[in-house]
Design a protein around this motif. Sequence first.
Motif, short mmCIF file in Angstrom:
data_model
loop_
_atom_site.label_atom_id
_atom_site.label_comp_id
_atom_site.label_asym_id
_atom_site.label_seq_id
_atom_site.Cartn_x
_atom_site.Cartn_y
_atom_site.Cartn_z
N TYR A 1 0.87 -1.30 -0.08
CA TYR A 1 0.07 0.06 -0.06
C TYR A 1 0.85 1.48 -0.11
O TYR A 1 1.89 1.25 0.42
CB TYR A 1 -0.91 0.18 0.97
N GLY A 2 0.49 2.47 -0.33
CA GLY A 2 1.10 3.52 -0.65
C GLY A 2 0.66 4.26 -1.78
O GLY A 2 -0.27 4.39 -2.34
N GLU A 3 1.67 5.35 -2.14
CA GLU A 3 1.41 6.09 -3.28
C GLU A 3 1.67 5.57 -4.54
O GLU A 3 2.90 4.87 -4.90
CB GLU A 3 2.27 7.43 -3.19
N TYR A 4 1.01 5.60 -5.86
CA TYR A 4 1.37 5.01 -6.97
C TYR A 4 0.95 5.85 -8.18
O TYR A 4 0.02 6.99 -8.21
CB TYR A 4 0.68 3.59 -7.34
N THR A 5 1.39 5.55 -9.21
CA THR A 5 1.36 6.24 -10.61
C THR A 5 -0.12 5.48 -11.03
O THR A 5 -0.23 4.16 -11.01
CB THR A 5 2.49 6.27 -11.55
N VAL A 6 -1.07 6.13 -11.60
CA VAL A 6 -2.51 5.57 -11.99
C VAL A 6 -2.53 5.88 -13.17
O VAL A 6 -2.60 6.98 -13.68
CB VAL A 6 -3.40 5.89 -10.86
N TYR A 7 -3.17 4.96 -13.96
CA TYR A 7 -3.77 5.11 -15.19
C TYR A 7 -5.42 4.36 -15.46
O TYR A 7 -5.45 3.62 -14.83
CB TYR A 7 -3.05 4.80 -16.40
N THR B 1 -3.65 6.91 -4.07
CA THR B 1 -3.22 6.33 -2.81
C THR B 1 -4.14 4.92 -2.81
O THR B 1 -5.12 4.73 -2.98
CB THR B 1 -3.54 7.14 -1.57
N TRP B 2 -3.04 3.85 -2.64
CA TRP B 2 -3.74 2.46 -2.56
C TRP B 2 -3.66 2.07 -1.20
O TRP B 2 -2.60 1.75 -0.81
CB TRP B 2 -2.99 1.76 -3.67
N GLU B 3 -4.58 1.76 -0.25
CA GLU B 3 -4.60 1.53 1.01
C GLU B 3 -5.67 0.39 1.31
O GLU B 3 -6.64 0.22 0.84
CB GLU B 3 -4.65 2.94 1.81
N LEU B 4 -5.66 0.27 2.49
CA LEU B 4 -6.58 -0.60 3.10
C LEU B 4 -7.64 0.40 4.15
O LEU B 4 -7.07 0.96 4.96
CB LEU B 4 -6.27 -1.62 4.17
N VAL B 5 -9.04 0.55 3.78
CA VAL B 5 -9.60 1.47 4.67
C VAL B 5 -11.07 0.61 4.94
O VAL B 5 -11.67 -0.21 4.24
CB VAL B 5 -10.52 2.39 3.70
N THR C 1 -8.89 0.11 -1.11
CA THR C 1 -9.58 1.31 -1.96
C THR C 1 -8.43 2.14 -2.31
O THR C 1 -7.36 2.36 -1.95
CB THR C 1 -10.08 2.03 -0.80
N LEU C 2 -8.71 2.44 -3.88
CA LEU C 2 -7.77 3.33 -4.53
C LEU C 2 -8.41 4.75 -4.34
O LEU C 2 -9.66 4.88 -4.80
CB LEU C 2 -7.46 3.07 -5.70
N THR C 3 -7.93 5.65 -3.90
CA THR C 3 -8.15 7.27 -4.19
C THR C 3 -7.36 7.91 -5.03
O THR C 3 -5.92 7.92 -4.54
CB THR C 3 -8.56 7.92 -2.95
N THR D 1 -13.26 0.84 -5.01
CA THR D 1 -13.10 -0.34 -4.10
C THR D 1 -13.05 -1.80 -4.65
O THR D 1 -13.72 -1.95 -5.83
CB THR D 1 -14.15 -0.03 -2.94
N VAL D 2 -12.23 -2.78 -4.16
CA VAL D 2 -12.32 -4.18 -4.50
C VAL D 2 -13.40 -4.85 -3.79
O VAL D 2 -13.70 -4.86 -2.83
CB VAL D 2 -10.92 -4.66 -4.37
N SER D 3 -14.08 -5.76 -4.67
CA SER D 3 -15.01 -6.70 -4.23
C SER D 3 -14.54 -8.00 -3.67
O SER D 3 -13.59 -8.57 -4.31
CB SER D 3 -16.13 -6.85 -5.55
N THR D 4 -15.10 -8.25 -2.65
CA THR D 4 -14.65 -9.81 -1.99
C THR D 4 -15.47 -10.67 -2.88
O THR D 4 -16.53 -10.70 -3.05
CB THR D 4 -14.95 -9.96 -0.60
N LEU D 5 -14.71 -11.62 -3.62
CA LEU D 5 -15.34 -12.42 -4.63
C LEU D 5 -16.22 -13.56 -3.57
O LEU D 5 -15.78 -13.80 -2.64
CB LEU D 5 -14.11 -13.11 -5.26
N LYS D 6 -17.29 -14.08 -4.05
CA LYS D 6 -18.31 -14.93 -3.73
C LYS D 6 -18.34 -15.99 -4.24
O LYS D 6 -18.12 -16.28 -5.65
CB LYS D 6 -19.49 -14.30 -3.31
N THR D 7 -18.78 -17.14 -3.66
CA THR D 7 -18.90 -18.43 -4.22
C THR D 7 -20.58 -18.78 -3.99
O THR D 7 -20.99 -18.69 -2.64
CB THR D 7 -18.18 -19.67 -3.73
N TYR D 8 -21.31 -19.14 -4.93
CA TYR D 8 -22.82 -19.29 -4.82
C TYR D 8 -22.92 -20.75 -5.31
O TYR D 8 -22.43 -21.44 -6.08
CB TYR D 8 -23.59 -18.60 -5.58
#
Length: 349
Positions: free
Chosen positions: A66-72, A87-91, A96-98, A115-122
């Motif tokens: 986590y930290g500061e990154y270049t983003v496209y 900024t890529w971090e845990l919120v 979460t990326l802002t 925000t990243v989704s937690t993948l689910k199994t159905y």
Amino acid sequence: MKTIFTFFAFITIALSIHAQEMQVKEITLTGMVKTQFSRMGRGYTSLDDAKGNSIQIYNESAKWAYGEYTVYAYLVDDDITVGGTGTWELVDEVETLTATLTDDEQTVTYNITATVSTLKTYTLTCSNAQYFKTTSSIESTTFIGQVDGVTLKVTIDNMKTGSNTEVFGVYGETDILAETATVMGSTAKYTLSGTFNDAIGNTYKVSMKATPMEKTPIEVTNASYTEVDGDIIVTGLWNDTQLIVTLNGLSTTDSIVYEEATLEIGEILATSVAATFTKTADGFTLTGEFVQSDETAIYTLSISGSATSTALDNIGNGTTAVVKTIENGQFIIIRDGEKFSAQGVTIQL
């Protein structure tokens, strides 16, 4: 001193004008799927969603932290690629990326929160499904049932006992795909099983037991047909209700097999991809299986009758467009402001 003041005033005004011209958009993207990979010594994190939005985060090392990154980012609604930093971090335990990104002309600033989704199994189990087969250029078998009140449908092309690869499914409004699905049993009862995934990576473990969908026979012996604007319209009565079959456009084999056909009887609306229409010395025959629009019923048609010989035969020969519609359950043809029934009888406006 006055010169220096004037210079700074000019700079301030210029920056103010630039700020006024810069448009700012706030964008929130949720349910994204994270993929991490390395390339040429750099570490990349890719965030993607089912809609087509894609964000690339990278740094100079192959380490992910986590930290500061270049983003496209590619934003599908604006059809644009933008760049900047974030900024890529845990919120609250959610990755979460802002980021603040701009377009090439630097006329729009995009403040993005992703925000990243937690993948689910159905687990989708249906023990009372039904199946039916349709044939056009290829044969397909469709399994359909309900899981917790939601429709589950799986279609397999050229189905065989054992492993199958041409598999496509829909659960509610979500498309799901499987690399393989296994079908066991016989025509009396098939069991289908497979592991499916949706566009963002959720897993669906599918198990369906299906019996053949019951077919309702529809037999009419006193029907009639007309040819209107390249289509064949068959009309008759079934259980005292008007029946209308429309065979659309050109056929596949010398005006016999039609891949686009519709059946309408009261509230019944069904389609066929292989309706067979044959002219005979005395009239015609029409056969085929029609699947209800919600895929809950199948109708097998056996219709015969004669051609309608009226002024209607010439309706499609002029230059004025012909309109075909249903009014109060009756098939109506409109041309040059005049209404005709399927039998060619003029209807008073």
